[in-house]
Write a protein that holds these residues in place. Structure first.
Motif, PDB file in Angstrom:
ATOM      1  N   THR A 181       0.803  -1.233   0.000  1.00  8.47           N
ATOM      2  CA  THR A 181       0.000   0.000   0.000  1.00  8.47           C
ATOM      3  C   THR A 181       0.837   1.286   0.000  1.00  8.47           C
ATOM      4  O   THR A 181       0.299   2.353  -0.242  1.00  8.47           O
ATOM      5  CB  THR A 181      -0.972   0.061   1.204  1.00  8.47           C
ATOM      6  OG1 THR A 181      -0.197   0.167   2.405  1.00  8.47           O
ATOM      7  CG2 THR A 181      -1.859  -1.151   1.280  1.00  8.47           C
ATOM      8  N   HIS A 182       2.151   1.180   0.275  1.00  6.41           N
ATOM      9  CA  HIS A 182       2.985   2.376   0.226  1.00  6.41           C
ATOM     10  C   HIS A 182       3.603   2.561  -1.156  1.00  6.41           C
ATOM     11  O   HIS A 182       4.614   3.238  -1.317  1.00  6.41           O
ATOM     12  CB  HIS A 182       4.103   2.305   1.274  1.00  6.41           C
ATOM     13  CG  HIS A 182       3.634   2.644   2.661  1.00  6.41           C
ATOM     14  ND1 HIS A 182       2.690   1.910   3.326  1.00  6.41           N
ATOM     15  CD2 HIS A 182       3.978   3.659   3.497  1.00  6.41           C
ATOM     16  CE1 HIS A 182       2.482   2.446   4.516  1.00  6.41           C
ATOM     17  NE2 HIS A 182       3.239   3.501   4.634  1.00  6.41           N
ATOM     18  N   CYS A 183       3.013   1.936  -2.141  1.00  2.00           N
ATOM     19  CA  CYS A 183       3.547   1.914  -3.503  1.00  2.00           C
ATOM     20  C   CYS A 183       2.817   2.997  -4.310  1.00  2.00           C
ATOM     21  O   CYS A 183       1.606   2.975  -4.412  1.00  2.00           O
ATOM     22  CB  CYS A 183       3.277   0.513  -4.041  1.00  2.00           C
ATOM     23  SG  CYS A 183       3.404   0.242  -5.786  1.00  2.00           S
ATOM     24  N   PRO A 184       3.553   3.989  -4.849  1.00  7.79           N
ATOM     25  CA  PRO A 184       2.868   5.133  -5.453  1.00  7.79           C
ATOM     26  C   PRO A 184       2.475   4.973  -6.913  1.00  7.79           C
ATOM     27  O   PRO A 184       1.595   5.664  -7.399  1.00  7.79           O
ATOM     28  CB  PRO A 184       3.917   6.244  -5.326  1.00  7.79           C
ATOM     29  CG  PRO A 184       5.221   5.515  -5.436  1.00  7.79           C
ATOM     30  CD  PRO A 184       5.008   4.160  -4.827  1.00  7.79           C
ATOM     31  N   ASP A 185       3.144   4.071  -7.619  1.00 13.26           N
ATOM     32  CA  ASP A 185       2.989   4.054  -9.081  1.00 13.26           C
ATOM     33  C   ASP A 185       2.378   2.742  -9.568  1.00 13.26           C
ATOM     34  O   ASP A 185       1.232   2.702 -10.028  1.00 13.26           O
ATOM     35  CB  ASP A 185       4.373   4.286  -9.713  1.00 13.26           C
ATOM     36  CG  ASP A 185       4.298   4.535 -11.215  1.00 13.26           C
ATOM     37  OD1 ASP A 185       3.182   4.595 -11.751  1.00 13.26           O
ATOM     38  OD2 ASP A 185       5.349   4.671 -11.848  1.00 13.26           O
ATOM     39  N   VAL A 186       3.124   1.659  -9.442  1.00 12.77           N
ATOM     40  CA  VAL A 186       2.711   0.386 -10.039  1.00 12.77           C
ATOM     41  C   VAL A 186       1.436  -0.181  -9.399  1.00 12.77           C
ATOM     42  O   VAL A 186       0.509  -0.580 -10.115  1.00 12.77           O
ATOM     43  CB  VAL A 186       3.856  -0.653  -9.931  1.00 12.77           C
ATOM     44  CG1 VAL A 186       3.402  -2.004 -10.441  1.00 12.77           C
ATOM     45  CG2 VAL A 186       5.064  -0.180 -10.712  1.00 12.77           C
ATOM     46  N   PRO A 237      -1.143   1.207  -7.479  1.00 14.58           N
ATOM     47  CA  PRO A 237      -2.419   1.868  -7.816  1.00 14.58           C
ATOM     48  C   PRO A 237      -2.791   1.670  -9.285  1.00 14.58           C
ATOM     49  O   PRO A 237      -3.967   1.578  -9.618  1.00 14.58           O
ATOM     50  CB  PRO A 237      -2.152   3.347  -7.528  1.00 14.58           C
ATOM     51  CG  PRO A 237      -0.922   3.403  -6.718  1.00 14.58           C
ATOM     52  CD  PRO A 237      -0.152   2.153  -6.964  1.00 14.58           C
ATOM     53  N   MET A 238      -1.775   1.585 -10.149  1.00 15.30           N
ATOM     54  CA  MET A 238      -2.044   1.373 -11.577  1.00 15.30           C
ATOM     55  C   MET A 238      -2.642  -0.026 -11.789  1.00 15.30           C
ATOM     56  O   MET A 238      -3.610  -0.195 -12.525  1.00 15.30           O
ATOM     57  CB  MET A 238      -0.739   1.518 -12.376  1.00 15.30           C
ATOM     58  CG  MET A 238      -0.900   1.405 -13.865  1.00 15.30           C
ATOM     59  SD  MET A 238       0.461   2.202 -14.739  1.00 15.30           S
ATOM     60  CE  MET A 238       1.825   1.146 -14.340  1.00 15.30           C
ATOM     61  N   VAL A 259      -5.848  -2.090   6.879  1.00 13.98           N
ATOM     62  CA  VAL A 259      -5.180  -1.178   5.934  1.00 13.98           C
ATOM     63  C   VAL A 259      -5.267  -1.695   4.499  1.00 13.98           C
ATOM     64  O   VAL A 259      -5.695  -0.991   3.587  1.00 13.98           O
ATOM     65  CB  VAL A 259      -3.679  -1.007   6.330  1.00 13.98           C
ATOM     66  CG1 VAL A 259      -2.937  -0.154   5.317  1.00 13.98           C
ATOM     67  CG2 VAL A 259      -3.573  -0.405   7.705  1.00 13.98           C
ATOM     68  N   ASP A 291      -8.978  -1.973   3.050  1.00 11.65           N
ATOM     69  CA  ASP A 291      -9.516  -0.644   2.709  1.00 11.65           C
ATOM     70  C   ASP A 291      -8.870  -0.106   1.443  1.00 11.65           C
ATOM     71  O   ASP A 291      -9.519   0.516   0.611  1.00 11.65           O
ATOM     72  CB  ASP A 291      -9.277   0.346   3.862  1.00 11.65           C
ATOM     73  CG  ASP A 291     -10.204   0.077   5.039  1.00 11.65           C
ATOM     74  OD1 ASP A 291     -11.170  -0.683   4.856  1.00 11.65           O
ATOM     75  OD2 ASP A 291      -9.943   0.614   6.133  1.00 11.65           O
ATOM     76  N   TYR A 292      -7.570  -0.353   1.327  1.00 11.93           N
ATOM     77  CA  TYR A 292      -6.808   0.156   0.180  1.00 11.93           C
ATOM     78  C   TYR A 292      -7.315  -0.459  -1.129  1.00 11.93           C
ATOM     79  O   TYR A 292      -7.632   0.259  -2.071  1.00 11.93           O
ATOM     80  CB  TYR A 292      -5.326  -0.163   0.391  1.00 11.93           C
ATOM     81  CG  TYR A 292      -4.392   0.436  -0.626  1.00 11.93           C
ATOM     82  CD1 TYR A 292      -3.856   1.707  -0.442  1.00 11.93           C
ATOM     83  CD2 TYR A 292      -4.014  -0.266  -1.760  1.00 11.93           C
ATOM     84  CE1 TYR A 292      -2.982   2.267  -1.365  1.00 11.93           C
ATOM     85  CE2 TYR A 292      -3.137   0.281  -2.692  1.00 11.93           C
ATOM     86  CZ  TYR A 292      -2.629   1.542  -2.479  1.00 11.93           C
ATOM     87  OH  TYR A 292      -1.765   2.093  -3.397  1.00 11.93           O
ATOM     88  N   VAL A 314      12.082  -7.847  -2.830  1.00  5.94           N
ATOM     89  CA  VAL A 314      13.187  -7.502  -1.935  1.00  5.94           C
ATOM     90  C   VAL A 314      12.698  -6.449  -0.946  1.00  5.94           C
ATOM     91  O   VAL A 314      12.179  -5.404  -1.346  1.00  5.94           O
ATOM     92  CB  VAL A 314      14.410  -6.965  -2.725  1.00  5.94           C
ATOM     93  CG1 VAL A 314      15.492  -6.492  -1.775  1.00  5.94           C
ATOM     94  CG2 VAL A 314      14.959  -8.042  -3.651  1.00  5.94           C
ATOM     95  N   SER A 325      10.819  -3.616  -3.259  1.00  4.79           N
ATOM     96  CA  SER A 325      10.732  -3.733  -4.721  1.00  4.79           C
ATOM     97  C   SER A 325      10.155  -5.111  -5.022  1.00  4.79           C
ATOM     98  O   SER A 325      10.406  -6.074  -4.313  1.00  4.79           O
ATOM     99  CB  SER A 325      12.098  -3.540  -5.378  1.00  4.79           C
ATOM    100  OG  SER A 325      12.961  -4.596  -5.058  1.00  4.79           O
ATOM    101  N   HIS A 326       9.324  -5.144  -6.058  1.00  6.23           N
ATOM    102  CA  HIS A 326       8.593  -6.390  -6.298  1.00  6.23           C
ATOM    103  C   HIS A 326       8.280  -6.572  -7.775  1.00  6.23           C
ATOM    104  O   HIS A 326       8.257  -5.598  -8.541  1.00  6.23           O
ATOM    105  CB  HIS A 326       7.275  -6.404  -5.502  1.00  6.23           C
ATOM    106  CG  HIS A 326       6.348  -5.287  -5.878  1.00  6.23           C
ATOM    107  ND1 HIS A 326       5.370  -5.437  -6.821  1.00  6.23           N
ATOM    108  CD2 HIS A 326       6.268  -3.999  -5.455  1.00  6.23           C
ATOM    109  CE1 HIS A 326       4.720  -4.283  -6.953  1.00  6.23           C
ATOM    110  NE2 HIS A 326       5.249  -3.393  -6.135  1.00  6.23           N
TER     111      HIS A 326
END
Lengths: 145, 201
Positions: free
Chosen positions: B72-77, B79-80, B115, B118-119, B149, B160-161
């Motif tokens: 959930t702390h991932c800003p780009d991939v 949510p996309m 968390v 809900d996300y 990792v 990173s995943h």
């Protein structure tokens, strides 16, 4: 969405800028947007197209937004079968070059969001340049798929 | 008169033949017998949802699953990916009940409890978020060939995943991997292909 660094400055300030070492450097910020994230997300990614129309390179030395605790420039790269994200300090905006911050490539990461971002919201982001200018970028929150 | 009739008959025969060839060619080239191969990765797993309930992949037998790894702390991939899940569900319309989209969080320390649920439900209430303890997650990641990792304890948190989407059929077999370039239409097409395959059984 286009923002010019000289906007809002008086003509004397403009003249001083013209006479300074980075006189010819003008940074345009266009097509700024933020990828929609859930309201509980503490982070969001902003994308923008930055063009240095000047004749000398400039650098972003600080980034901020009233809606985030911190703003950082992050580069993504696909390595070892996974997406890796690294922070770039003092990113360069080379003269005459358009730098695109785009999904899966680079973004301005808004960390410690102070309020939920809703689709349609306009989020100001300030970029302080080595040339001393401060660029205001207005990014709109957009849904995407 | 007879010769006119003969010419007419000849032209008719040629035209009929050409139309026949065109119909055959269209059928042969536009409707290839497409079958998604069974990929040699994946399998059943048991993880927890945000209510703490154990959930197994086998629970969704008979339906198709879109699976991804994220946090959930991932800003780009992430949510996309989740926005793409939403778009796929929307595109499937009434057939959306065929599909269960799942995101597995690889960051259980920050995505425990409500968390994660809900996300993912922000994008669509039908999306399920699962996670587990690190050894269990590592086993699931190995099963799916996913690379993850996490930063070491005490270091600044970084994750990173792998960013693939796995399409799993009604028998729990992985049938297709999509990268982030895959369009919603491509994913929907593959799901419909699996549905046709299931209907023919």
């Amino acid at each position: 969405m286009t923002v010019c660094v000289n906007r809002g400055r008086g003509w004397i300030a403009s003249l001083l800028l013209v006479l300074s070492a980075n006189a010819s450097a003008a940074i345009l910020a266009e097509q700024a947007w933020i990828r929609e994230v859930p309201p509980q997300s503490p982070v969001a990614a902003a994308f923008v197209v930055l063009t240095n129309t000047g004749k000398s390179a400039d650098y972003i030395v600080a980034m901020s937004s009233p809606m985030a605790g911190r703003v950082e420039w992050h580069d993504m790269r696909h390595e070892h079968g996974r997406m890796e994200m690294t922070q770039r300090l003092r990113p360069e905006l080379p003269a005459g070059i358009t730098t695109q911050l785009a999904p899966m490539a680079s973004h301005l990461m808004l960390l410690e969001l102070k309020q939920p971002l809703r689709v349609g919201m306009k989020v100001p982001i300030f970029l302080t340049l080595a040339s001393g200018k401060k660029l205001r970028v207005t990014a709109i929150v957009r849904a995407s798929d | 008169m007879t010769s006119v009739f003969r010419i007419f008959a000849f032209v008719l025969a040629i035209t009929t033949g050409l139309v026949g060839v065109a119909v055959w060619a269209k059928k042969a080239y536009s409707e290839p017998a497409e079958v998604l191969p069974v990929l040699r990765l994946g399998g059943n797993f048991e993880l927890q949802d945000d209510a703490g309930r154990s959930r197994q992949l086998s629970e969704w037998r008979g339906r198709f699953v879109l699976l991804s790894f994220g946090f959930t702390h991932c800003p780009d991939v992430c949510p996309m990916t989740l926005a793409r899940y939403r778009a796929v569900l929307k595109a499937l319309g009434k057939e959306a009940n065929l599909l269960q989209p799942i995101m597995i969080s690889v960051d259980p320390a920050r995505d425990a409890g409500k968390v994660l649920g809900d996300y993912v439900r922000y994008f669509d209430p039908r999306i399920v978020g699962l996670t587990g303890d690190l050894p269990t997650l590592a086993a699931v990641q190995r099963l799916y060939g996913a690379q993850v990792v996490l930063s070491a304890p005490g270091e600044p948190v970084s994750v990173s995943h792998s960013d693939y989407l796995y399409l799993i059929d009604g028998q729990g077999q992985t049938r297709k991997l999509f990268d982030q370039q895959a369009s919603v239409a491509m994913i929907v097409e593959a799901i419909q292909l699996l549905q046709r395959e299931a209907d023919e059984r």
